[in-house]
Design a protein around this motif. Sequence first.
Motif, PDB file in Angstrom:
ATOM      1  N   LEU A  13       0.831  -1.201   0.000  1.00  0.00           N
ATOM      2  CA  LEU A  13       0.000   0.000   0.000  1.00  0.00           C
ATOM      3  C   LEU A  13       0.870   1.257   0.000  1.00  0.00           C
ATOM      4  CD1 LEU A  13      -2.947   1.220   0.407  1.00  0.00           C
ATOM      5  CD2 LEU A  13      -2.391   1.219   2.852  1.00  0.00           C
ATOM      6  N   LYS A  14       1.879   1.287   0.882  1.00  0.00           N
ATOM      7  CA  LYS A  14       2.752   2.463   1.004  1.00  0.00           C
ATOM      8  C   LYS A  14       3.631   2.623  -0.229  1.00  0.00           C
ATOM      9  CE  LYS A  14       4.916   5.845   3.169  1.00  0.00           C
ATOM     10  NZ  LYS A  14       4.262   7.152   3.397  1.00  0.00           N
ATOM     11  N   GLY A  15       4.210   1.502  -0.697  1.00  0.00           N
ATOM     12  CA  GLY A  15       5.170   1.560  -1.796  1.00  0.00           C
ATOM     13  C   GLY A  15       4.562   2.032  -3.106  1.00  0.00           C
ATOM     14  N   TYR A  16       3.362   1.571  -3.419  1.00  0.00           N
ATOM     15  CA  TYR A  16       2.740   1.909  -4.705  1.00  0.00           C
ATOM     16  C   TYR A  16       1.786   3.101  -4.628  1.00  0.00           C
ATOM     17  CZ  TYR A  16       4.546  -2.314  -6.965  1.00  0.00           C
ATOM     18  OH  TYR A  16       5.362  -3.271  -7.513  1.00  0.00           O
ATOM     19  N   PHE A  17       1.064   3.226  -3.515  1.00  0.00           N
ATOM     20  CA  PHE A  17      -0.002   4.221  -3.460  1.00  0.00           C
ATOM     21  C   PHE A  17       0.246   5.346  -2.456  1.00  0.00           C
ATOM     22  CE2 PHE A  17      -1.780   0.215  -4.947  1.00  0.00           C
ATOM     23  CZ  PHE A  17      -2.383   0.612  -6.132  1.00  0.00           C
ATOM     24  N   GLY A  18       1.285   5.202  -1.630  1.00  0.00           N
ATOM     25  CA  GLY A  18       1.690   6.281  -0.734  1.00  0.00           C
ATOM     26  C   GLY A  18       0.867   6.428   0.525  1.00  0.00           C
ATOM     27  N   PHE A  19      -0.019   5.452   0.821  1.00  0.00           N
ATOM     28  CA  PHE A  19      -0.850   5.541   2.028  1.00  0.00           C
ATOM     29  C   PHE A  19      -0.216   4.742   3.164  1.00  0.00           C
ATOM     30  CE2 PHE A  19      -4.196   5.701  -1.413  1.00  0.00           C
ATOM     31  CZ  PHE A  19      -4.370   7.080  -1.336  1.00  0.00           C
ATOM     32  N   ASP A  20      -0.308   5.279   4.389  1.00  0.00           N
ATOM     33  CA  ASP A  20       0.263   4.583   5.551  1.00  0.00           C
ATOM     34  C   ASP A  20      -0.699   3.552   6.138  1.00  0.00           C
ATOM     35  OD1 ASP A  20       2.763   5.973   5.685  1.00  0.00           O
ATOM     36  OD2 ASP A  20       1.659   7.730   6.402  1.00  0.00           O
ATOM     37  N   HIS A  21      -2.006   3.808   5.972  1.00  0.00           N
ATOM     38  CA  HIS A  21      -2.995   2.919   6.594  1.00  0.00           C
ATOM     39  C   HIS A  21      -4.138   2.627   5.635  1.00  0.00           C
ATOM     40  CE1 HIS A  21      -0.977   3.617  10.411  1.00  0.00           C
ATOM     41  NE2 HIS A  21      -1.059   4.925  10.188  1.00  0.00           N
ATOM     42  N   PHE A  22      -4.768   1.480   5.834  1.00  0.00           N
ATOM     43  CA  PHE A  22      -5.968   1.134   5.080  1.00  0.00           C
ATOM     44  C   PHE A  22      -7.170   1.874   5.667  1.00  0.00           C
ATOM     45  CE2 PHE A  22      -3.403  -2.724   4.241  1.00  0.00           C
ATOM     46  CZ  PHE A  22      -3.467  -2.713   2.848  1.00  0.00           C
ATOM     47  N   GLN A  40      -6.683  -4.092  -6.178  1.00  0.00           N
ATOM     48  CA  GLN A  40      -5.353  -3.747  -6.676  1.00  0.00           C
ATOM     49  C   GLN A  40      -4.241  -4.234  -5.737  1.00  0.00           C
ATOM     50  OE1 GLN A  40      -5.805   0.485  -7.307  1.00  0.00           O
ATOM     51  NE2 GLN A  40      -6.532   0.218  -9.410  1.00  0.00           N
ATOM     52  N   ILE A  41      -4.457  -4.126  -4.415  1.00  0.00           N
ATOM     53  CA  ILE A  41      -3.437  -4.603  -3.476  1.00  0.00           C
ATOM     54  C   ILE A  41      -3.264  -6.124  -3.569  1.00  0.00           C
ATOM     55  CG2 ILE A  41      -2.798  -4.799  -1.034  1.00  0.00           C
ATOM     56  CD1 ILE A  41      -2.395  -1.991  -2.094  1.00  0.00           C
ATOM     57  N   PRO A  42      -4.355  -6.929  -3.511  1.00  0.00           N
ATOM     58  CA  PRO A  42      -4.172  -8.377  -3.700  1.00  0.00           C
ATOM     59  C   PRO A  42      -3.569  -8.709  -5.065  1.00  0.00           C
ATOM     60  CG  PRO A  42      -6.352  -7.925  -2.808  1.00  0.00           C
ATOM     61  CD  PRO A  42      -5.758  -6.602  -3.192  1.00  0.00           C
ATOM     62  N   GLY A  43      -3.969  -7.972  -6.117  1.00  0.00           N
ATOM     63  CA  GLY A  43      -3.427  -8.217  -7.447  1.00  0.00           C
ATOM     64  C   GLY A  43      -1.931  -8.012  -7.512  1.00  0.00           C
ATOM     65  N   LEU A  44      -1.427  -7.001  -6.788  1.00  0.00           N
ATOM     66  CA  LEU A  44       0.017  -6.746  -6.752  1.00  0.00           C
ATOM     67  C   LEU A  44       0.735  -7.752  -5.847  1.00  0.00           C
ATOM     68  CD1 LEU A  44      -0.130  -2.854  -6.479  1.00  0.00           C
ATOM     69  CD2 LEU A  44       0.851  -4.141  -8.393  1.00  0.00           C
ATOM     70  N   TYR A  45       0.072  -8.142  -4.775  1.00  0.00           N
ATOM     71  CA  TYR A  45       0.691  -9.042  -3.792  1.00  0.00           C
ATOM     72  C   TYR A  45       0.822 -10.457  -4.342  1.00  0.00           C
ATOM     73  CZ  TYR A  45       1.359 -11.521   0.653  1.00  0.00           C
ATOM     74  OH  TYR A  45       1.842 -12.315   1.654  1.00  0.00           O
ATOM     75  N   LYS A  46      -0.204 -10.912  -5.063  1.00  0.00           N
ATOM     76  CA  LYS A  46      -0.206 -12.285  -5.582  1.00  0.00           C
ATOM     77  C   LYS A  46       0.594 -12.362  -6.884  1.00  0.00           C
ATOM     78  CE  LYS A  46      -4.509 -14.077  -5.559  1.00  0.00           C
ATOM     79  NZ  LYS A  46      -4.769 -15.110  -4.555  1.00  0.00           N
ATOM     80  N   LYS A  47       1.137 -13.510  -7.158  1.00  0.00           N
ATOM     81  CA  LYS A  47       1.819 -13.726  -8.434  1.00  0.00           C
ATOM     82  C   LYS A  47       0.785 -13.853  -9.547  1.00  0.00           C
ATOM     83  CE  LYS A  47       5.880 -16.094  -6.508  1.00  0.00           C
ATOM     84  NZ  LYS A  47       6.646 -17.363  -6.458  1.00  0.00           N
TER      85      LYS A  47
END
Length: 638
Positions: free
Chosen positions: A9-18, A50-57
């Motif tokens: 979340l932080k690396g791609y979207f710049g947010f610290d918290h959900f 988007q977060i699960p999509g980036l996290y999963k292969k």
Amino acid sequence: MEQALRETLKGYFGFDHFRPLQSEIIQAAVEGKDVLALMPTGGGKSLCYQIPGLYKKGLCLVISPLIALMTDQVQQLRKKNITAFAIHTGMSRKEVVNVLKTATHSNCKFLYVSPERLETNLFKEFLPALGVNFIAVDEAHCISQWGYDFRPPYLRIARLREELPGVPVIALTASATPRVQEDICEKLSGEGENRFTVFRQSFERSNLSYSIFKVASRITKITEVLKNVQGSAIIYCKTRKHTKELKDLLLMEGIAADYYNAGLPAEERNRKQQDWIRNKTRVIVCTNAFGMGIDKPDVRVVIHADVPDCLENYYQEAGRAGRDGEKSYAVLLYNENDLTALEQLPEQRFPSMETIRQVYGSVVHYLQLPEGEVPGEYYDFDLKDFIKKFGLDITTAIYSLKALEQDGWLSFNEQVFVPATVRFTAYKESLYEYEASHADSEPLIKTLLRTYEGIYDYPIGISESYVAYLMKTEAALVKEQLFRLHADGIIDYQPRKEDPQLMLTRTRIRIAELQINMKNYTARKRLFTERVTQMKNYIAENYQCRSKMIGNYFGDIEIKDCGVCDNCLKRRNNQLTRESFETIRLRIRDTLTEPCTIPQLMTQLQGTDKDHVWTVINFLTREEKIQMQEDGKICWKK
């Protein structure tokens, strides 16, 4: 895992918290569960896939009906160095093949696909090689014929799951009633057992005040609201004509306003939208073509100058106010004519079978399609020209097309905007040689390469006007040079496309033989009538909390009174104090020295709030301090 998701979340979207509920939804999706996420407008639905999509292969397949939203999401992801593509209505076979090949042989993370594309042979051919590990279904209410925006192509998603066994699904929507929620889960489960985990964010918006006003003059009330509430505003109208008229009236009042509707050229729509987002324009007067995918958190007021046909639409549109959490307002205006028009909507929206056949016949004659013509090809479809040539009423034509679409006879997309795309096809050595021999093309080539990252790797959406602005030249000259570079094999240039598209989805038959499923058609009409009734009830209600009414409609039974809508404020202002109660009690006692009727009592207590009087009468009746006599009069018990 939770820490890794926060880092993504932080690396791609710049947010610290959900945001609330995002973390639970995302974790369930990452764990491989089928998920239905109901999140209000502006609740952050996109991050939930988007977060699960980036996290999963592998690749996340995103199914969405909105072309403008797809292309915007792709551009936003690419700006974050995330590889994403889109396949939708209006793209040629060659363009689709190029995207599918690139997605297959690259590190593509997100492939956005319109539901119409799912069952084409071309898509099926590439599907096994795409490496799909996650499916996201946006606007999931479209899969239910009991919803307000049923789209038959969504039913193909269930068959897609058969091609991708074991691949989890996340379905997302902002507005689905309990019945539609259940239908979404059943349809997306295919033939298997419903294993969906349902997450529903509260529909409570404590910073958003809902109000309804019955008005004689809309512009007078709108001007009053805009003068009392400073900041950015949206005004929704039902017709394109009304948007321009209202904009002109606001300008006369000295309010910086512009108008927006689907009938305007795409570049003009984009310019108006950007001026509003950047606060160059304070008020945008628009049809419901405006707003989807627009992230402007500081909208202070949304005004509905016309009454929406259902609470689903109203909630989505009103919910664009106050996404930053600051105090905001949703104002709905109406008069008696609006209520009459609402009652007539079911007959307008559901034409007779005879009318539907007539429109089908007009369509196939307009496109010059012979009997037996096989389905599958998209045609440019000029709705205005079509109506003019066949002498049709526009409302009748549109809803007959909708009926044909919902029964699977055709696919009609009125709002198609495919941006111009460019991809460099010449090798760099060849490009240098070309620039040396075509000096006049060098500024354009360098501008494209500097402005659009990845333009060598895949087709990139461009704006010819923006390129012309950067080069300090005319857009017409840029287009001319782009065509020449395309002809010379330096680039692959596809001009933008704005024409509405129509495709037959069944073989063309004799007009007299056309049939639709009347049982389903009648059921959809009945449910639409119920939604209209709910909208009328919402307008008529002058006591219950408006936020609570909306929440209850969507199945949120735990929602509390908001305290800030017009009804909550009215109740609070009319609250009966202990002192007032005692004063009214004594006046009733003194008046009832002789029995009298309730109207006579009310006359005696003129000047006292009637609601308060009734509250005291009901209390005294329960306490047996007053009683009703056989002649209908009341008296004080001694």
